[in-house]
Write a protein that holds these residues in place. Structure first.
Motif, PDB file in Angstrom:
ATOM      1  N   THR A 182     -17.399   1.165   5.563  1.00  0.00           N
ATOM      2  CA  THR A 182     -17.600  -0.175   6.101  1.00  0.00           C
ATOM      3  C   THR A 182     -16.825  -0.333   7.402  1.00  0.00           C
ATOM      4  O   THR A 182     -15.798   0.329   7.609  1.00  0.00           O
ATOM      5  N   GLU A 183     -17.311  -1.203   8.260  1.00  0.00           N
ATOM      6  CA  GLU A 183     -16.596  -1.496   9.486  1.00  0.00           C
ATOM      7  C   GLU A 183     -15.500  -2.530   9.201  1.00  0.00           C
ATOM      8  O   GLU A 183     -15.664  -3.410   8.350  1.00  0.00           O
ATOM      9  N   LEU A 184     -14.379  -2.407   9.908  1.00  0.00           N
ATOM     10  CA  LEU A 184     -13.292  -3.365   9.801  1.00  0.00           C
ATOM     11  C   LEU A 184     -13.236  -4.202  11.075  1.00  0.00           C
ATOM     12  O   LEU A 184     -13.245  -3.658  12.180  1.00  0.00           O
ATOM     13  N   HIS A 185     -13.169  -5.521  10.898  1.00  0.00           N
ATOM     14  CA  HIS A 185     -13.133  -6.441  12.027  1.00  0.00           C
ATOM     15  C   HIS A 185     -11.782  -7.152  12.071  1.00  0.00           C
ATOM     16  O   HIS A 185     -11.080  -7.253  11.066  1.00  0.00           O
ATOM     17  N   PRO A 186     -11.390  -7.682  13.231  1.00  0.00           N
ATOM     18  CA  PRO A 186     -10.133  -8.432  13.319  1.00  0.00           C
ATOM     19  C   PRO A 186     -10.157  -9.671  12.424  1.00  0.00           C
ATOM     20  O   PRO A 186     -11.211 -10.264  12.185  1.00  0.00           O
TER      21      PRO A 186
ATOM     22  N   ARG B 112     -11.287  -4.176  23.048  1.00  0.00           N
ATOM     23  CA  ARG B 112     -11.212  -3.007  22.178  1.00  0.00           C
ATOM     24  C   ARG B 112      -9.851  -2.942  21.479  1.00  0.00           C
ATOM     25  O   ARG B 112      -8.801  -3.066  22.119  1.00  0.00           O
ATOM     26  N   LEU B 113      -9.893  -2.764  20.141  1.00  0.00           N
ATOM     27  CA  LEU B 113      -8.662  -2.637  19.380  1.00  0.00           C
ATOM     28  C   LEU B 113      -8.005  -1.295  19.658  1.00  0.00           C
ATOM     29  O   LEU B 113      -8.690  -0.298  19.925  1.00  0.00           O
ATOM     30  N   ASP B 114      -6.670  -1.257  19.596  1.00  0.00           N
ATOM     31  CA  ASP B 114      -5.940  -0.003  19.738  1.00  0.00           C
ATOM     32  C   ASP B 114      -6.023   0.743  18.420  1.00  0.00           C
ATOM     33  O   ASP B 114      -5.300   0.457  17.470  1.00  0.00           O
ATOM     34  N   GLY B 115      -6.925   1.703  18.344  1.00  0.00           N
ATOM     35  CA  GLY B 115      -7.153   2.425  17.108  1.00  0.00           C
ATOM     36  C   GLY B 115      -5.973   3.243  16.643  1.00  0.00           C
ATOM     37  O   GLY B 115      -5.882   3.576  15.456  1.00  0.00           O
ATOM     38  N   ASN B 116      -5.057   3.583  17.536  1.00  0.00           N
ATOM     39  CA  ASN B 116      -3.908   4.400  17.153  1.00  0.00           C
ATOM     40  C   ASN B 116      -3.108   3.755  16.034  1.00  0.00           C
ATOM     41  O   ASN B 116      -2.524   4.446  15.183  1.00  0.00           O
TER      42      ASN B 116
ATOM     43  N   GLY C 220     -15.392   2.077  20.119  1.00  0.00           N
ATOM     44  CA  GLY C 220     -14.178   1.340  19.815  1.00  0.00           C
ATOM     45  C   GLY C 220     -14.193   0.613  18.490  1.00  0.00           C
ATOM     46  O   GLY C 220     -13.249  -0.123  18.168  1.00  0.00           O
ATOM     47  N   ARG C 221     -15.242   0.805  17.693  1.00  0.00           N
ATOM     48  CA  ARG C 221     -15.331   0.123  16.396  1.00  0.00           C
ATOM     49  C   ARG C 221     -14.486   0.875  15.359  1.00  0.00           C
ATOM     50  O   ARG C 221     -14.438   2.101  15.357  1.00  0.00           O
ATOM     51  N   ILE C 222     -13.827   0.109  14.496  1.00  0.00           N
ATOM     52  CA  ILE C 222     -12.971   0.670  13.456  1.00  0.00           C
ATOM     53  C   ILE C 222     -13.759   0.757  12.154  1.00  0.00           C
ATOM     54  O   ILE C 222     -14.384  -0.223  11.721  1.00  0.00           O
ATOM     55  N   TRP C 223     -13.723   1.933  11.528  1.00  0.00           N
ATOM     56  CA  TRP C 223     -14.452   2.156  10.277  1.00  0.00           C
ATOM     57  C   TRP C 223     -13.495   2.626   9.187  1.00  0.00           C
ATOM     58  O   TRP C 223     -12.519   3.324   9.472  1.00  0.00           O
ATOM     59  N   MET C 224     -13.817   2.274   7.946  1.00  0.00           N
ATOM     60  CA  MET C 224     -13.034   2.749   6.801  1.00  0.00           C
ATOM     61  C   MET C 224     -13.974   3.271   5.725  1.00  0.00           C
ATOM     62  O   MET C 224     -14.906   2.574   5.303  1.00  0.00           O
ATOM     63  N   GLU C 225     -13.732   4.512   5.317  1.00  0.00           N
ATOM     64  CA  GLU C 225     -14.487   5.091   4.206  1.00  0.00           C
ATOM     65  C   GLU C 225     -13.594   5.149   2.977  1.00  0.00           C
ATOM     66  O   GLU C 225     -12.467   5.652   3.034  1.00  0.00           O
ATOM     67  N   VAL C 226     -14.090   4.626   1.869  1.00  0.00           N
ATOM     68  CA  VAL C 226     -13.342   4.609   0.614  1.00  0.00           C
ATOM     69  C   VAL C 226     -13.886   5.693  -0.297  1.00  0.00           C
ATOM     70  O   VAL C 226     -15.091   5.771  -0.544  1.00  0.00           O
ATOM     71  N   VAL C 227     -12.980   6.532  -0.789  1.00  0.00           N
ATOM     72  CA  VAL C 227     -13.345   7.615  -1.702  1.00  0.00           C
ATOM     73  C   VAL C 227     -12.555   7.425  -2.985  1.00  0.00           C
ATOM     74  O   VAL C 227     -11.400   7.853  -3.096  1.00  0.00           O
ATOM     75  N   PRO C 228     -13.124   6.735  -4.010  1.00  0.00           N
ATOM     76  CA  PRO C 228     -12.394   6.530  -5.256  1.00  0.00           C
ATOM     77  C   PRO C 228     -12.100   7.855  -5.954  1.00  0.00           C
ATOM     78  O   PRO C 228     -12.874   8.818  -5.857  1.00  0.00           O
ATOM     79  N   LYS C 229     -10.974   7.881  -6.660  1.00  0.00           N
ATOM     80  CA  LYS C 229     -10.588   9.062  -7.427  1.00  0.00           C
ATOM     81  C   LYS C 229     -10.211   8.622  -8.836  1.00  0.00           C
ATOM     82  O   LYS C 229      -9.906   7.467  -9.090  1.00  0.00           O
ATOM     83  N   GLY C 230     -10.208   9.573  -9.759  1.00  0.00           N
ATOM     84  CA  GLY C 230      -9.745   9.291 -11.106  1.00  0.00           C
ATOM     85  C   GLY C 230     -10.594   8.255 -11.812  1.00  0.00           C
ATOM     86  O   GLY C 230     -11.812   8.174 -11.638  1.00  0.00           O
TER      87      GLY C 230
END
Length: 463
Positions: A415-419, A367-371, A392-402
């Motif tokens: 999307t999920e982020l992997h090592p 498990r990655l250290d999410g901190n 323990g899975r790491i996720w990233m949500e992208v919210v475009p602006k402008g």
């Protein structure tokens, strides 16, 4: 058969099939070896009109323009009119950003190597007049500073517009006129346009976007970004052959084919010398010079730059020790994969350079250290919200602006982020065939990354 003839035959045979396979509406390529050029084209310039792509067609070169803007500024250095390490305010006393101390410290060099540290993806439209760049710089007065000048690399479009304004102020003429008089003319360019009004006189490509993968690339609603960002790459268009005339000058110590001096050998060398390291991001070089992106491969040093506008992508690479340059100009679709397939072959055959493999996601052994990663990272063009779930899975949500919310809606989503490599994670799902890397850099004193770096350093929001 010469090496260049072999490359020419390969391009004629393969480019049409590669363009079709990657869903690219149209593309034109050119390869320079010494003083000889091979060219090829395939597809259409506009899916609505069906106009065929030819080798003399014009495409936007996007941010490759930044190397042209740097060249204009280095001409001023050659003439003793600009000092690279002088504060920008030496030439633009009116330059203001939110951090007054930083505004007084930022140098011309830091604009060129993307270390100025202020927010960079700002595409404010200040009209189409010759004063639009001057007006744009005036809008930066409240632009936040991300880090101290010179501290690190963060790609900065706004910084290059400021650099273009320095050129304007010292020359006493509009940026477009500087391009025409100090680069187009001495280079002998016949297929180049500083703006849309000139491009319409030629066989010009239009961009294509892909909001719906099932429908494929569709004609973009507008031709270009705003003129106020011209020095950063919003307008300049040309044929691959004319782009290589510019590249040849940089390979030839600043001289054109007929011996005209465009730039001093000292400035050519300075532009190609490493200024700052870049986080490991796969799609970008490992370092930056003045204007040029630098790739230190085991076989040879490569310099170059890429460009992206509204549905058009451009790729330029030079291998100085071999006297080789390659340009690929495209108007939509899976342009990264097309670039890889063309450049892998051409670079290997002409220089022995092998492009490194692209990132591939891997499952974490533990498990990655999410901190280290979790948090919201923000910029003017989008927020990236990184979370860790109960598994323990790491996720990233992208919210475009402008403007990016309008022209690249496909970038939104989760999307999920992997090592992949240390503190650089990669998206589990590809975007246009690429598993995009995300580098978490710096430390806030609590073991958390200060920035999420994708070429741009997005700062963590205080929590």
């Amino acid at each position: 058969m010469s090496r260049l003839n072999e490359i020419n035959d390969w391009l004629q045979r393969n480019l049409p099939e590669l363009v079709a396979r990657n869903g690219v509406p149209g593309a034109a390529a050119a390869v320079l070896v010494g003083d000889e050029v091979a060219e090829a084209a395939a597809g259409v310039l506009n899916k609505n009109t069906g106009v065929e792509t030819t080798t003399d067609s014009l495409f936007q070169i996007g941010s490759i323009t930044k190397v042209w803007t740097t060249t204009l500024a280095m001409q001023l250095v050659d003439e003793g009119l600009v000092d690279l390490d002088a504060p920008v305010r030496t030439y633009l006393p009116e330059f203001r950003i939110a951090d007054e101390q930083a505004a007084g410290q930022i140098t011309v060099r830091q604009l060129m190597n993307h270390t100025s540290g202020f927010e960079g993806d700002l595409f404010t439209d200040t009209g189409r007049g010759d004063d639009c760049v001057e007006k744009y710089v005036a809008t930066l007065h409240d632009t936040p500073q991300l880090f101290a000048p010179g501290e690190m690399f963060s790609y900065n479009n706004a910084g290059y517009t400021v650099l273009g304004r320095v050129v304007e102020a010292v020359r006493g003429k509009a940026y477009d006129d500087c391009l025409r008089e100090h680069l187009f003319a001495p280079l002998g360019l016949t297929r180049a346009a500083a703006d849309a009004y000139e491009a319409i006189m030629f066989r010009a490509a239009t961009g294509h976007l892909t909001p719906d993968p099932e429908q494929g690339p569709q004609v973009a609603p507008v031709w270009s970004l705003v003129r106020s960002n011209a020095p950063a790459g919003s307008m300049l268009a040309m044929s691959p052959h004319d782009l290589l005339l510019f590249a040849r000058m940089h390979l030839n110590g600043g001289l054109t084919a007929d011996g005209t001096k465009v730039l001093s050998p000292e400035s050519v060398t300075a532009m190609q010398r490493k200024q700052v390291d870049v986080p490991k991001l796969a799609l970008m070089g490992d370092a930056w010079g003045l204007g040029w992106e630098l790739f230190h491969y085991p076989q040879a040093k490569v310099i170059g730059h890429d460009g992206g506008t509204i549905g058009q992508n451009a790729f330029l690479r030079l291998v100085p020790e071999h006297g080789v340059a390659i340009a690929l100009l495209t108007n939509g679709g899976n342009t990264i994969e097309l670039y890889r397939e063309v450049f892998e072959h051409v670079l290997r055959e002409l220089t022995g350079v092998e492009l490194p493999a692209m990132p591939q996601p891997a499952q974490a052994e533990e498990r990655l250290d999410g901190n280290r990663f979790v948090g919201t990272y923000t910029s003017a063009v989008g927020d990236r919200v990184v979370t860790q779930d109960d598994d323990g899975r790491i996720w990233m949500e992208v919210v475009p602006k402008g403007i990016l919310a309008e022209i690249t809606p496909e970038r939104a989503g989760k999307t999920e982020l992997h090592p992949w490599d240390g503190d650089t994670l990669v998206a589990a799902e590809p975007t246009l065939g690429i598993f995009l890397p995300h580098a978490f850099v710096g430390d806030d004193g609590q073991g958390r990354a200060q920035f999420l770096h994708t070429g741009r350093a997005d700062r963590r929001v205080a929590q």
